[in-house]
Design a protein around this motif. Structure first.
Motif, PDB file in Angstrom:
ATOM      1  N   GLY A  27       0.800  -1.218   0.000  1.00  0.00           N
ATOM      2  CA  GLY A  27       0.000   0.000   0.000  1.00  0.00           C
ATOM      3  C   GLY A  27       0.835   1.270   0.000  1.00  0.00           C
ATOM      4  N   THR A  31       5.525   6.051  -5.897  1.00  0.00           N
ATOM      5  CA  THR A  31       5.855   4.945  -6.757  1.00  0.00           C
ATOM      6  C   THR A  31       7.007   5.240  -7.684  1.00  0.00           C
ATOM      7  OG1 THR A  31       4.198   5.791  -8.207  1.00  0.00           O
ATOM      8  CG2 THR A  31       3.547   4.009  -6.789  1.00  0.00           C
ATOM      9  N   SER A  82      -7.995   9.732   1.917  1.00  0.00           N
ATOM     10  CA  SER A  82      -8.937   9.395   0.845  1.00  0.00           C
ATOM     11  C   SER A  82      -9.650   8.089   1.151  1.00  0.00           C
ATOM     12  CB  SER A  82      -8.201   9.242  -0.486  1.00  0.00           C
ATOM     13  OG  SER A  82      -7.508  10.405  -0.790  1.00  0.00           O
ATOM     14  N   ASN A  87     -14.387   5.034   2.603  1.00  0.00           N
ATOM     15  CA  ASN A  87     -14.971   4.038   3.510  1.00  0.00           C
ATOM     16  C   ASN A  87     -16.133   4.626   4.304  1.00  0.00           C
ATOM     17  OD1 ASN A  87     -13.456   1.720   2.930  1.00  0.00           O
ATOM     18  ND2 ASN A  87     -11.759   2.418   4.211  1.00  0.00           N
ATOM     19  N   GLU A  89     -18.107   7.114   3.392  1.00  0.00           N
ATOM     20  CA  GLU A  89     -19.263   7.310   2.511  1.00  0.00           C
ATOM     21  C   GLU A  89     -19.916   5.976   2.150  1.00  0.00           C
ATOM     22  OE1 GLU A  89     -18.226  11.590   0.398  1.00  0.00           O
ATOM     23  OE2 GLU A  89     -17.418   9.785  -0.512  1.00  0.00           O
TER      24      GLU A  89
ATOM     25  N   ASP B  13      -2.161   1.426  -3.441  1.00  0.00           N
ATOM     26  CA  ASP B  13      -2.425   1.713  -2.030  1.00  0.00           C
ATOM     27  C   ASP B  13      -3.545   0.792  -1.558  1.00  0.00           C
ATOM     28  OD1 ASP B  13      -1.987   4.081   0.149  1.00  0.00           O
ATOM     29  OD2 ASP B  13      -4.026   3.309   0.186  1.00  0.00           O
ATOM     30  N   MET B  16      -6.826   2.240  -0.041  1.00  0.00           N
ATOM     31  CA  MET B  16      -7.639   2.919  -1.046  1.00  0.00           C
ATOM     32  C   MET B  16      -8.272   1.895  -1.988  1.00  0.00           C
ATOM     33  SD  MET B  16      -8.630   5.882  -1.625  1.00  0.00           S
ATOM     34  CE  MET B  16      -9.876   6.321  -2.824  1.00  0.00           C
ATOM     35  N   ARG B  17      -7.494   0.860  -2.330  1.00  0.00           N
ATOM     36  CA  ARG B  17      -7.994  -0.169  -3.257  1.00  0.00           C
ATOM     37  C   ARG B  17      -9.210  -0.869  -2.638  1.00  0.00           C
ATOM     38  NH1 ARG B  17      -3.417  -2.839  -3.642  1.00  0.00           N
ATOM     39  NH2 ARG B  17      -3.992  -4.607  -2.357  1.00  0.00           N
ATOM     40  N   ALA B  19     -11.101   0.291  -0.246  1.00  0.00           N
ATOM     41  CA  ALA B  19     -12.198   1.258  -0.070  1.00  0.00           C
ATOM     42  C   ALA B  19     -12.986   1.385  -1.377  1.00  0.00           C
ATOM     43  CB  ALA B  19     -11.644   2.606   0.364  1.00  0.00           C
ATOM     44  N   LEU B  20     -12.267   1.485  -2.493  1.00  0.00           N
ATOM     45  CA  LEU B  20     -12.952   1.600  -3.783  1.00  0.00           C
ATOM     46  C   LEU B  20     -13.744   0.322  -4.078  1.00  0.00           C
ATOM     47  CD1 LEU B  20     -10.171   3.397  -5.885  1.00  0.00           C
ATOM     48  CD2 LEU B  20     -12.368   4.361  -5.170  1.00  0.00           C
ATOM     49  N   ASP B  55      -5.543   4.224 -10.564  1.00  0.00           N
ATOM     50  CA  ASP B  55      -4.649   5.274 -10.076  1.00  0.00           C
ATOM     51  C   ASP B  55      -3.669   5.574 -11.205  1.00  0.00           C
ATOM     52  OD1 ASP B  55      -3.298   6.988  -8.403  1.00  0.00           O
ATOM     53  OD2 ASP B  55      -2.416   5.427  -7.141  1.00  0.00           O
ATOM     54  N   SER B  57      -0.257   6.976 -10.487  1.00  0.00           N
ATOM     55  CA  SER B  57       1.107   6.679 -10.047  1.00  0.00           C
ATOM     56  C   SER B  57       1.137   5.292  -9.429  1.00  0.00           C
ATOM     57  CB  SER B  57       1.596   7.781  -9.106  1.00  0.00           C
ATOM     58  OG  SER B  57       1.709   7.333  -7.802  1.00  0.00           O
ATOM     59  N   ALA B  84      -4.152  10.891  -6.569  1.00  0.00           N
ATOM     60  CA  ALA B  84      -3.845  11.893  -5.533  1.00  0.00           C
ATOM     61  C   ALA B  84      -2.972  13.005  -6.098  1.00  0.00           C
ATOM     62  CB  ALA B  84      -3.151  11.229  -4.347  1.00  0.00           C
ATOM     63  N   THR B  85      -2.599  12.848  -7.367  1.00  0.00           N
ATOM     64  CA  THR B  85      -1.714  13.840  -7.975  1.00  0.00           C
ATOM     65  C   THR B  85      -2.549  14.925  -8.645  1.00  0.00           C
ATOM     66  OG1 THR B  85      -0.376  11.936  -8.538  1.00  0.00           O
ATOM     67  CG2 THR B  85       0.334  14.042  -9.428  1.00  0.00           C
ATOM     68  N   LYS B 105      -8.197  12.481  -5.610  1.00  0.00           N
ATOM     69  CA  LYS B 105      -8.447  12.008  -4.251  1.00  0.00           C
ATOM     70  C   LYS B 105      -8.335  13.182  -3.288  1.00  0.00           C
ATOM     71  CE  LYS B 105      -6.285   7.497  -5.070  1.00  0.00           C
ATOM     72  NZ  LYS B 105      -5.073   6.698  -4.820  1.00  0.00           N
ATOM     73  N   PRO B 106      -9.136  13.245  -2.248  1.00  0.00           N
ATOM     74  CA  PRO B 106     -10.225  12.313  -1.945  1.00  0.00           C
ATOM     75  C   PRO B 106     -11.415  12.580  -2.862  1.00  0.00           C
ATOM     76  CG  PRO B 106     -10.080  14.027  -0.261  1.00  0.00           C
ATOM     77  CD  PRO B 106      -8.969  14.276  -1.223  1.00  0.00           C
ATOM     78  N   VAL B 107     -11.955  11.493  -3.392  1.00  0.00           N
ATOM     79  CA  VAL B 107     -13.026  11.622  -4.376  1.00  0.00           C
ATOM     80  C   VAL B 107     -14.375  11.563  -3.658  1.00  0.00           C
ATOM     81  CG1 VAL B 107     -12.970   9.130  -4.815  1.00  0.00           C
ATOM     82  CG2 VAL B 107     -13.893  10.664  -6.529  1.00  0.00           C
ATOM     83  N   LYS B 108     -15.336  12.330  -4.135  1.00  0.00           N
ATOM     84  CA  LYS B 108     -16.683  12.277  -3.551  1.00  0.00           C
ATOM     85  C   LYS B 108     -17.408  11.068  -4.106  1.00  0.00           C
ATOM     86  CE  LYS B 108     -19.595  15.367  -2.333  1.00  0.00           C
ATOM     87  NZ  LYS B 108     -19.435  15.239  -0.880  1.00  0.00           N
ATOM     88  N   ASP B 109     -18.005  10.282  -3.221  1.00  0.00           N
ATOM     89  CA  ASP B 109     -18.631   9.043  -3.694  1.00  0.00           C
ATOM     90  C   ASP B 109     -19.707   9.308  -4.752  1.00  0.00           C
ATOM     91  OD1 ASP B 109     -20.455  10.137  -1.892  1.00  0.00           O
ATOM     92  OD2 ASP B 109     -21.133   8.177  -1.151  1.00  0.00           O
TER      93      ASP B 109
END
Lengths: 304, 127
Positions: A27, A31, A82, A87, A89, B13, B16-17, B19-20, B55, B57, B84-85, B105-109
């Protein structure tokens, strides 16, 4: 050019900044090339530990590395934040469904906690990294510190067309302190003055720096005065607070950092306006030896 | 009932992975997640995935390269970039290369879900 390469060759010796980049498992959020490049620039800063020299490339690299570091930290912390947002939401979506899945919500909530801890760990590692550069307290001549600091801001002074007035008598009494940190204090005060002058179109563009022994208080005082607009009375109490800034794009950490370094050295820092205009910042540090201090009054009064 | 659409998530990440993935699942869609672009390409076959959330990067192959590779493979699968960039040049490049959306990021759902749904509608219309 050769100087830049020299820093890079020192990279393996200074790899502690890597710890900032370590994510959780796979994670990690920085990168490939990008990560190495940013790490390299910061390592260049760390490796050199800001020995100033009079190399403009180095000075530029230093200022750039600070900017890169801020970007890197922002990126690194934004990842867990993020994940927390998404999570959270998603949890809300589960809770508004008819088939509310408590197990899901529990999982999402514990992941939010884990991500929040991770964000905090990142902050902690940055703090640890700063602490790793533990201050080395040795006898330091503040006149040397001032002259080294001036080398770092010389180009800024020149490009703003600012005249420098320097009042130093050598040798000045020594203080016990970390040379690099004290340099940072003077650089920050000078940068602040330069920016204050740059903000306004004033005819007189001058920065005065003095190093003065204070036999009556057994202290040595560095004073930085500028011909800028001065500090509005209403803001006099705020200037040393973190994140206080009047500059567009300013972070408001410069003077706060100065204060914390000075206090850690057992000294005091004060901001005022000079009776003839402009802001006056003075830093007083305990002189290393009373006898040395008492025996000498370093400079004629610099008009504090 | 037809199989639910399959959404691929590529993010190195882990938090994040996941969570998505969870967000995709709460929409009653199927999600398959990958920690690298290469892993996704190895699993890629035409018509298997209905939408890709990636993503930019990434270790090894970056998101833009992945986008180009998929294009070269003749894929018309909609790609939603979540990164996030905040770099306007990357945004322009991704969109020029045909990204369906570019989100920071952070993205609105609501925003992401809206894009996923319209990407799926568009994909359906093409079939």
């Amino acid at each position: 050019m050769s100087k830049t390469r020299l820093h890079e060759s020192e990279l393996p010796m200074r790899s502690r900044e890597r710890s900032v980049h370590k994510g959780h498992g796979n994670g990690s959020s920085f990168t490939g090339r990008e990560r190495k490049d940013k790490g390299a620039e910061f390592a260049a800063l760390a490796a050199s530990r800001m020995q100033p020299g009079d190399d403009p490339v180095h000075s530029l690299l230093y200022h750039r590395a600070l900017g890169e570091l801020a970007t890197l930290i922002a990126h690194e912390i934004r990842q867990p934040l993020s994940a927390i947002v998404t999570n959270g939401e998603t949890s809300l979506r589960w809770m508004s469904r008819d088939d509310l899945n408590a197990e899901k919500v529990r999982n999402l909530t514990s992941r939010m906690v884990a991500s929040a801890r991770r964000a905090n760990d990142i902050v902690q590692r940055i703090l640890d990294m700063a602490a790793d550069d533990a201050p080395r307290h040795i006898p330091v001549d503040l006149s040397d510190v001032v002259e080294e600091a001036l080398l770092l801001v010389r180009h800024d002074l020149e490009s703003e067309g600012i005249e420098l007035s320097l009042l130093i008598a050598r040798p000045s009494p020594e203080v016990l302190g970390d040379r690099i940190q004290l340099q940072q204090v003077v650089v920050n005060l000078l940068s602040n003055s330069i920016q204050a002058i740059a903000q306004v179109r004033c005819a007189k563009r001058q920065v005065s720096v003095s190093v003065e022994a204070q036999p009556e208080t057994s202290a040595v005082t560095v004073a930085v005065r500028d011909s800028g607009p001065g500090i509005p009375d209403s803001l006099r109490d705020c200037v040393f607070q973190s994140f206080f800034t009047t500059k567009a794009g300013g972070m408001g950490v410069g003077l706060a950092l100065c204060e914390s370094i000075v206090v850690a050295h057992g000294g005091t820092i004060a901001a005022s306006n000079h009776c003839e205009g402009g802001a006056l910042f003075s830093v007083s540090l305990p002189a290393l030896s009373d006898e040395v201090c008492a025996g000498r009054s370093a400079v004629p009064s610099a008009g504090a | 009932m037809p199989n639910p659409p399959v959404i691929a998530v590529v993010d190195d990440d882990e938090a994040m992975r996941l969570a998505l993935s969870e967000l995709v699942e709460v929409l009653s869609l199927t999600c398959r997640d990958f920690d690298r672009a290469e892993a996704f390409l190895a699993a890629y076959e035409p018509q298997v995935f209905d939408c890709l959330i990636t993503d930019l990067s990434l270790p090894g192959m970056c998101g833009l390269e992945l986008q180009r590779k998929l294009h070269a493979l003749g894929s018309s699968m909609p790609i939603i970039v979540v990164t996030a960039t905040s770099n306007p040049m990357l945004r322009t490049r991704a969109l020029e290369n045909g990204a369906f959306a570019y989100l920071e990021k952070p993205v609105k759902d609501k925003v992401l879900v809206g894009h996923i749904m319209s990407a799926l509608r568009e994909g359906e219309a093409q079939v």
